[in-house]
Motif scaffolding. Structure first.
Motif, short mmCIF file in Angstrom:
data_model
loop_
_atom_site.label_atom_id
_atom_site.label_comp_id
_atom_site.label_asym_id
_atom_site.label_seq_id
_atom_site.Cartn_x
_atom_site.Cartn_y
_atom_site.Cartn_z
N MET A 86 32.40 42.65 -18.97
CA MET A 86 33.27 41.48 -18.93
C MET A 86 33.67 41.01 -20.33
SD MET A 86 33.98 40.90 -15.76
CE MET A 86 34.01 42.70 -15.65
N ALA A 87 32.83 41.30 -21.33
CA ALA A 87 33.17 40.94 -22.71
C ALA A 87 34.42 41.70 -23.15
CB ALA A 87 32.00 41.25 -23.64
N LYS A 88 34.56 42.94 -22.68
CA LYS A 88 35.75 43.73 -23.01
C LYS A 88 37.01 43.09 -22.44
CE LYS A 88 33.10 48.06 -22.76
NZ LYS A 88 32.95 49.33 -21.98
N GLN A 89 36.83 42.28 -21.39
CA GLN A 89 37.99 41.66 -20.72
C GLN A 89 38.16 40.19 -21.11
OE1 GLN A 89 38.37 42.74 -16.52
NE2 GLN A 89 36.80 44.31 -16.76
N GLY A 90 37.45 39.77 -22.16
CA GLY A 90 37.66 38.44 -22.71
C GLY A 90 36.74 37.35 -22.21
N TYR A 91 35.67 37.70 -21.49
CA TYR A 91 34.74 36.69 -20.98
C TYR A 91 33.45 36.71 -21.79
CZ TYR A 91 37.83 36.62 -16.92
OH TYR A 91 38.92 36.51 -16.09
N ASP A 92 32.94 35.52 -22.11
CA ASP A 92 31.68 35.48 -22.86
C ASP A 92 30.51 35.20 -21.92
OD1 ASP A 92 31.64 32.71 -22.32
OD2 ASP A 92 32.63 32.24 -24.21
N LYS A 93 29.31 35.16 -22.49
CA LYS A 93 28.11 34.98 -21.67
C LYS A 93 28.11 33.65 -20.94
CE LYS A 93 25.11 37.94 -24.50
NZ LYS A 93 23.89 38.00 -25.34
N ARG A 94 28.67 32.62 -21.58
CA ARG A 94 28.71 31.32 -20.94
C ARG A 94 29.54 31.35 -19.67
NH1 ARG A 94 25.48 27.66 -20.31
NH2 ARG A 94 24.89 28.07 -22.48
N ASP A 95 30.61 32.12 -19.66
CA ASP A 95 31.44 32.26 -18.46
C ASP A 95 30.63 32.87 -17.32
OD1 ASP A 95 33.74 31.26 -19.74
OD2 ASP A 95 34.27 33.26 -20.50
N LEU A 96 29.84 33.90 -17.67
CA LEU A 96 29.04 34.57 -16.63
C LEU A 96 27.92 33.68 -16.14
CD1 LEU A 96 30.57 37.05 -17.99
CD2 LEU A 96 28.69 38.43 -17.09
N LEU A 97 27.36 32.85 -17.02
CA LEU A 97 26.33 31.90 -16.59
C LEU A 97 26.93 30.89 -15.60
CD1 LEU A 97 24.45 31.13 -19.93
CD2 LEU A 97 23.45 32.18 -17.88
N ASP A 98 28.11 30.38 -15.92
CA ASP A 98 28.78 29.41 -15.03
C ASP A 98 29.05 30.00 -13.66
OD1 ASP A 98 28.76 27.49 -16.96
OD2 ASP A 98 30.85 27.72 -17.55
N ALA A 99 29.40 31.27 -13.62
CA ALA A 99 29.74 31.93 -12.36
C ALA A 99 28.51 32.46 -11.62
CB ALA A 99 30.71 33.07 -12.62
N GLY A 100 27.33 32.29 -12.20
CA GLY A 100 26.11 32.78 -11.55
C GLY A 100 25.94 34.28 -11.66
N LEU A 101 26.71 34.92 -12.52
CA LEU A 101 26.61 36.38 -12.71
C LEU A 101 25.58 36.74 -13.77
CD1 LEU A 101 30.41 37.21 -12.53
CD2 LEU A 101 28.65 37.98 -10.90
N ALA A 102 25.13 35.76 -14.52
CA ALA A 102 24.11 35.98 -15.54
C ALA A 102 23.10 34.85 -15.45
CB ALA A 102 24.74 36.03 -16.93
N VAL A 103 21.91 35.09 -15.98
CA VAL A 103 20.85 34.08 -16.00
C VAL A 103 20.28 34.01 -17.40
CG1 VAL A 103 20.24 34.28 -13.57
CG2 VAL A 103 19.15 35.77 -15.23
N SER A 104 19.62 32.89 -17.68
CA SER A 104 19.00 32.69 -18.99
C SER A 104 17.52 32.42 -18.79
CB SER A 104 19.66 31.51 -19.71
OG SER A 104 19.03 31.22 -20.92
N ASN A 105 16.66 33.12 -19.56
CA ASN A 105 15.22 32.87 -19.43
C ASN A 105 14.79 31.72 -20.34
OD1 ASN A 105 15.04 33.91 -22.03
ND2 ASN A 105 14.20 35.89 -21.38
N LYS A 106 13.51 31.42 -20.32
CA LYS A 106 13.02 30.26 -21.09
C LYS A 106 13.17 30.45 -22.59
CE LYS A 106 8.24 31.96 -20.94
NZ LYS A 106 6.85 31.64 -20.51
N ASP A 107 13.32 31.69 -23.02
CA ASP A 107 13.50 31.96 -24.45
C ASP A 107 14.97 31.92 -24.85
OD1 ASP A 107 10.74 32.35 -24.77
OD2 ASP A 107 10.91 34.43 -24.11
N GLY A 108 15.85 31.68 -23.87
CA GLY A 108 17.27 31.60 -24.16
C GLY A 108 17.99 32.93 -24.08
N ARG A 109 17.27 33.97 -23.68
CA ARG A 109 17.92 35.28 -23.55
C ARG A 109 18.77 35.31 -22.29
NH1 ARG A 109 15.03 40.99 -21.94
NH2 ARG A 109 16.89 42.31 -22.13
N ILE A 110 19.99 35.80 -22.40
CA ILE A 110 20.92 35.86 -21.27
C ILE A 110 21.09 37.31 -20.83
CG2 ILE A 110 23.28 35.37 -20.52
CD1 ILE A 110 23.34 33.09 -22.56
#
Length: 587
Positions: free
Chosen positions: A168-192
């Protein structure tokens, strides 16, 4: 800055509320208005009222009401701006984005839907790539054809931590976009990292065709077996149903509810295009309401184990309350419909569906299994519980038939069972009568808004204020006969604000309507204003009624002013006398 009144005026002119509501609710015309079962709460008897000449809806069951904008806001869980955007698109109008409002929420939704669409394409592409070979093999072993894989857009999430993030980064979306959409998660250390990894992917598509979320299934015994998208601005698992976007077009006239994605897809592949599944949660009232918009009958096709039986028992009253006729399928000789079809064929399953069990008989059978009917005490307990179940049936014919079934189960006469059912019914009716009597003993309370925060201090004045609002909605020309009446003279702040807003519309040369007031009033306030507008009022004797209403408003205002000082009282008296003389001069 709010959306311009003139834009809203044109939008409402292009939007017929009957046509809009009919897209989601089966309406029946009665006189000059329409009735149907409310899409916002479960009910069997229609209490949802649509009034075309006032372009409003009102449910006398749950209290929801308003105009076309409120309807879309409530139905789709949208903001005012987003609901207007939906209606504008439907009417072929372009939203006035330059006027601001709250377009950010709409843009966020649109961005999220586009991200989900692209993610679904990526998952589907990976299914046929080397990294998806394991997933493709699993789906083929489950008997799914290439056409089915394409029809449902099935995919695969690679066994890496960030395949989707990178794609998705190749198509202009960053990690925050994927977090908002529920497609990515973040652990307690902040790793996405990617939410879905090494799973077969099931895109979840809403009734409009938008990809709103995903379900992911493991291909072994690891847990969790299914992983689903979290709730997001475009996805709510309690308000969406898997495969309903396809099933709603079915000609079958009934819906088959299964326990999961695979059961539903297998039925579709076998030609049963009316199968659906809830999304990782038990069936909810929202699910039932959604299904009732498209179907009259439902067949529960859950597993026959303890969990499946419990799920069916919970689902039956929810579906019935939404107005659906419910039957229960018992699959014998196979663990689930998929296995039954593979073993016995499609036609055999179709015959099984036609022989599905009436839900009352199903519940009686489940009730019977709890008791040892060779023991007299347990037999009595069974019959008493069965009588309670049967007494809840709405017709005497149903009560007689199912009472006979229960009697046969327990080995007693139908007459004895009929007496037990009658006793349970009398108890039920007495309880309902007492509840109604308590409501009838407080008639003034029936005139009050449901919301405590909107309660009237002066019911007599408020009733007249309601009448003024109705007359203004019915005949804007009456504005010229309203003297210099202002909202501040109203005893109810809500009604006064509504009057000022509607009067402002009329003074701008627009048609006074409740729909656009959703921009400045809360949902609770709009519910009550719709209640006010839905009450009977005749424009034929409008001038006379208006005179009476204003007289009451100003007369009651004089009484209130006595507690606020002599100067205010004198001002009110002068205004009242002037108004009275003005009204008497009118032809």
């Amino acid at each position: 800055m709010p959306i311009p009144e003139r834009f809203l005026d044109e939008l409402m002119a292009r939007t017929d509320i009957v046509d809009l509501v009919s897209e989601s609710v089966r309406l029946t015309k009665k006189g000059s208005s329409y009735w149907g079962c409310c899409p916002f709460h479960s009910e069997k008897t229609p209490s949802f009222h649509v009034v075309p000449d006032r372009q409003i809806y009102k449910c006398f069951g749950c209290g929801k009401g308003g105009g076309a904008i409120n309807f879309v806001m409530e139905l789709e869980n949208l903001s005012f701006w987003d609901a207007v955007s939906v209606l504008a698109k439907r009417a072929g109008m372009t939203m006035p984005e330059s006027f601001g409002g709250s377009p950010d929420a709409q843009k966020r939704r649109e961005k999220m839907l586009e991200l989900n669409r692209r993610a679904a394409l990526a998952f589907h592409r990976w299914l046929y790539a080397p990294e998806g070979a394991h997933g493709l093999d699993y789906l083929r072993r489950r008997g799914l054809s290439p056409g089915t894989l394409t029809r449902f857009g099935l995919g695969f999430a690679p066994d890496t931590w960030d395949a989707l993030i990178q794609e998705m980064a190749k198509q202009g979306y960053d990690k925050r976009d994927l977090l908002d959409a529920g497609l990515a998660v973040s652990n307690k250390d902040g790793r996405i990292y990617d939410r879905f990894r090494n799973r077969v992917i099931f895109p979840i598509i809403d009734v409009r065709g938008g990809v709103i979320g995903f379900g992911g299934r493991v291909m072994d015994d690891s847990t969790p077996k299914y992983l689903n998208s979290p709730d997001t601005p475009v996805y709510n698992k309690s308000r969406n149903i898997f495969a309903l976007n396809i099933a709603k077009k079915s000609k079958a006239g009934r819906v088959i509810l299964t326990e999961g994605y695979m059961d539903t897809i297998a039925l579709h592949q076998a030609g049963f295009d009316n199968a659906v599944a809830s999304l990782g949660t038990s069936l909810t009232e929202e699910h039932a309401q959604l299904l009732s918009r498209y179907f009259k009958d439902a067949i529960l096709s859950y597993d026959g184990d303890g969990a499946g039986i419990a799920a069916a028992q919970r689902a039956i009253p929810i579906l019935e309350k939404a107005g659906l006729k419910v039957r229960v399928l018992r699959v014998t000789g196979a663990k689930d419909p998929d296995e039954f079809i593979k073993t016995h064929g499609r036609d055999a399953f179709a015959r099984l569906l036609d022989k599905s069990e009436n839900q009352v008989d199903y519940r009686l059978a489940q009730l019977q299994s709890k008791f040892d009917l060779t023991d007299d005490a347990q037999k009595v307990a069974f019959l008493q519980e069965a009588a309670q179940l049967i007494a809840a049936r709405p017709s005497a014919v149903e009560r007689e038939i199912y009472g006979g079934h229960a009697a046969q189960m327990a080995g007693i006469t139908s007459e004895s069972m009929a007496q037990e059912v009658s006793r349970a019914l009398r108890h039920r009716l007495r309880k309902e009568k007492k509840q109604q009597e308590r409501r009838d003993l407080a008639p003034a309370a029936q005139l009050q808004p449901k919301a405590r925060s909107l309660r009237y201090d002066n019911i007599r004045s408020a009733r007249a204020e309601e009448g003024v609002l109705r007359l203004l909605l019915l005949d804007p020309a009456l504005l010229s006969r309203m003297d210099d009446l202002e909202g501040q003279e109203f005893s109810s702040p809500l009604l006064g604000r509504a009057f000022d807003a509607l009067r402002g519309q009329a003074q701008q040369g627009l048609s006074p309507n409740l729909a656009s007031l959703a921009q400045i009033f809360t949902g609770e306030e709009m519910d009550h204003l719709a209640q006010v507008a839905s009450q009977p009022e005749s424009a034929a004797n409008g001038p006379r009624a208006l005179t009476d209403y204003i007289s009451i408003i100003r007369g009651e205002g004089l009484r209130r002013s006595q507690e606020q000082g002599d100067d205010l009282l004198l001002a009110m008296q002068k205004k009242y006398q002037k108004s009275k003389a003005y009204m008497e001069e009118k032809p």
